[in-house]
Scaffold this motif. Structure first.
Motif: not given
Length: 375
Positions: A359-365, A367-372
């Motif tokens: 589940g933590h990877l879904i949150d990380r995803l 954050a990554t997409v927002r940064q991009r």
């Protein structure tokens, strides 16, 4: 409530499952009856060794790292949703005397035996699903490990997957659990069939001609059957064995559907995010099962080269961001629903430890997409 206390119980339960799996595998490796027993040698090479490779594989959700002086401290441990159900409905160590007791007429030792067999059966079924799915998808590698069919060949991998399913159902020994698992296996095969149909000419033509709502509905029903079943199966089997009330079963089913959709969104989105998709990025374009593709098909010509079309689409980044937000919302809603049937704060913490390995990877995803996207 101490997090370390809950994690100790999670580790203890997970170590028990690993011990039971080792015992299951050990039962397959009896020595040959004679030195010249060609049959026994062939059986070990063609069935027992592929089974050991399939069940012993560490692919899947992230494990709890080794911790000294704890159960299973020398090896990574993978918590089980089956044991979360047991702890939720039958209590943590030391809680039985505090009023968390089995239902009238139930035998605690017999119930734990059912849970132990169920946890092993679920793990075996999940490994069977991996072996068969890799053949169907033509995947030679999964999470950095060679797929079973690449090391043993497609015929043996198919036979191993089928044998594992049969063995898992027999291992449970509880009619209610077997019934639950049979329904889950059927749902999983149904979802796989529809997913594979997205690679056929007829279904592709129908999806290309369909409005967005129909395309998204196709994806949701397929993902609920294919991926949602992977989350639903352990819990439904466990609560069937524990004879949990129907209202809780329905609530857990709904939550696992949401987790399945969140997980499938994560899988689809990482095909567009190099930071998380790795070597597989931009590879899954031969079918129309990917949610991102289905969102962006409105202007696609019938014979579009989908990789070029989607990667150059002006709405791609906005779509990735919206779907990443949807995945996080689905995961949060699923956790809230499960917390609603938790009998204690410790149970809620146990569930969170179990589910947040991925589940933590879904949150990380997100954050990554927002940064991009510069959001």
């Amino acid at each position: 409530m101490e997090t370390t206390d809950v994690e100790a119980v999670v580790r203890s339960d997970a170590a028990l499952l690993e011990d039971d799996l080792a015992e299951f595998l050990g039962s397959l490796t009896a020595p040959a009856r004679t030195a010249a027993a060609v049959h026994d040698t062939a059986l070990r090479r063609s069935l027992y060794e592929p089974v050991a490779d399939a069940v012993g594989s560490k692919i899947g959700q992230q494990a709890l790292p080794p911790t000294a002086a704890t159960p299973g401290g020398r090896a990574p441990l993978r918590p089980s949703m089956v044991y979360w159900a047991y702890r939720n409905y039958r209590g943590f160590p030391g809680e039985l005397a505090a009023g968390v007791t089995p239902a009238a007429g139930d035998d605690p030792a017999a119930e734990l035996a059912v849970i132990r067999r169920t946890a092993v059966a679920v793990r075996i079924l999940l490994k069977a699903a991996v072996a068969l799915d890799d053949i169907q998808d033509g995947s030679d590698v999964r999470y950095g490990e060679p797929a079973l069919h690449t090391t043993h060949g497609v015929p043996l991998a198919l036979n191993t997957g089928a044998w594992l399913i049969m063995s898992a159902l027999r291992h449970t020994a509880d009619p209610a659990v077997v019934d639950s698992l049979v329904r889950s296996v059927g749902d999983g095969f149904t979802g796989q069939a529809v997913d594979m149909s997205s690679r056929t000419a007829l279904t592709r033509a129908e999806l290309l001609a369909a409005p967005r709502a129909v395309r998204v509905g196709f994806w949701e029903e397929t993902a609920a059957l294919k991926t949602g079943t992977l989350f639903r199966m352990p819990l439904d089997a466990a609560v069937a064995g524990l004879r949990v009330v129907e209202d809780d079963r329905l609530a857990l089913d709904g939550a696992m559907r949401q987790l399945g959709l969140a997980s499938q969104l994560f899988n689809d989105l990482t095909d567009f995010v190099p930071e998380l998709g790795g070597a597989n990025t931009h590879e899954d374009f031969d079918g129309l099962g990917n949610r991102v593709l289905l969102e962006l098909l409105d202007d696609a010509p019938p014979e579009a080269e989908f990789k070029r079309y989607v990667l150059g689409h002006p709405k791609l980044e906005r779509t990735l961001l919206a779907l990443a937000e949807e995945a996080v919302a689905l995961k949060r809603a699923a956790k809230d629903a499960v917390h609603g049937v938790c009998r204690s704060e410790r149970s809620a913490a146990y569930f969170d430890v179990t589910i947040e390995r991925k589940g933590h990877l879904i949150d990380r995803l997100l954050a990554t997409v927002r940064q991009r996207s510069g959001v």
